[in-house]
Design a protein around this motif. Structure first.
Motif: not given
Length: 84
Positions: A61-81
């Motif tokens: 039921h959740s969706l996350i979106g990110a702007s800015g530096e892509i590597s920060d978003f990739q790191e967050i996605l790694k932690y969420l996975d």
């Protein structure tokens, strides 16, 4: 440079982002929320990448979106996975 402590030891985060950009919009309506993002990735002042994923489903039921530096978003996605 900022330092962030983790269980794996010290790790550093960039203060000079390389691939940045995008716009994200979310609109709430009666039956839910609509989120959209462009897929451009800028390197400096030039759009270099045209298919950068900036939205990711997290759970059922959740969706996350990110702007800015892509590597920060990739790191967050790694932690969420790892948490999922």
């Amino acid at each position: 440079m900022d330092t962030l402590l983790s269980s794996e030891g010290d790790s550093q985060r960039t203060q000079y982002p390389y691939v940045t950009g995008t716009s994200i919009i979310a609109i709430k309506y009666k039956d839910g929320i609509l989120m959209a993002a462009d897929m451009g990735g800028s390197y400096g002042s030039t759009i270099r990448y045209k298919s950068v994923e900036r939205l990711k489903q997290v759970g059922k039921h959740s969706l996350i979106g990110a702007s800015g530096e892509i590597s920060d978003f990739q790191e967050i996605l790694k932690y969420l996975d790892e948490l999922m």
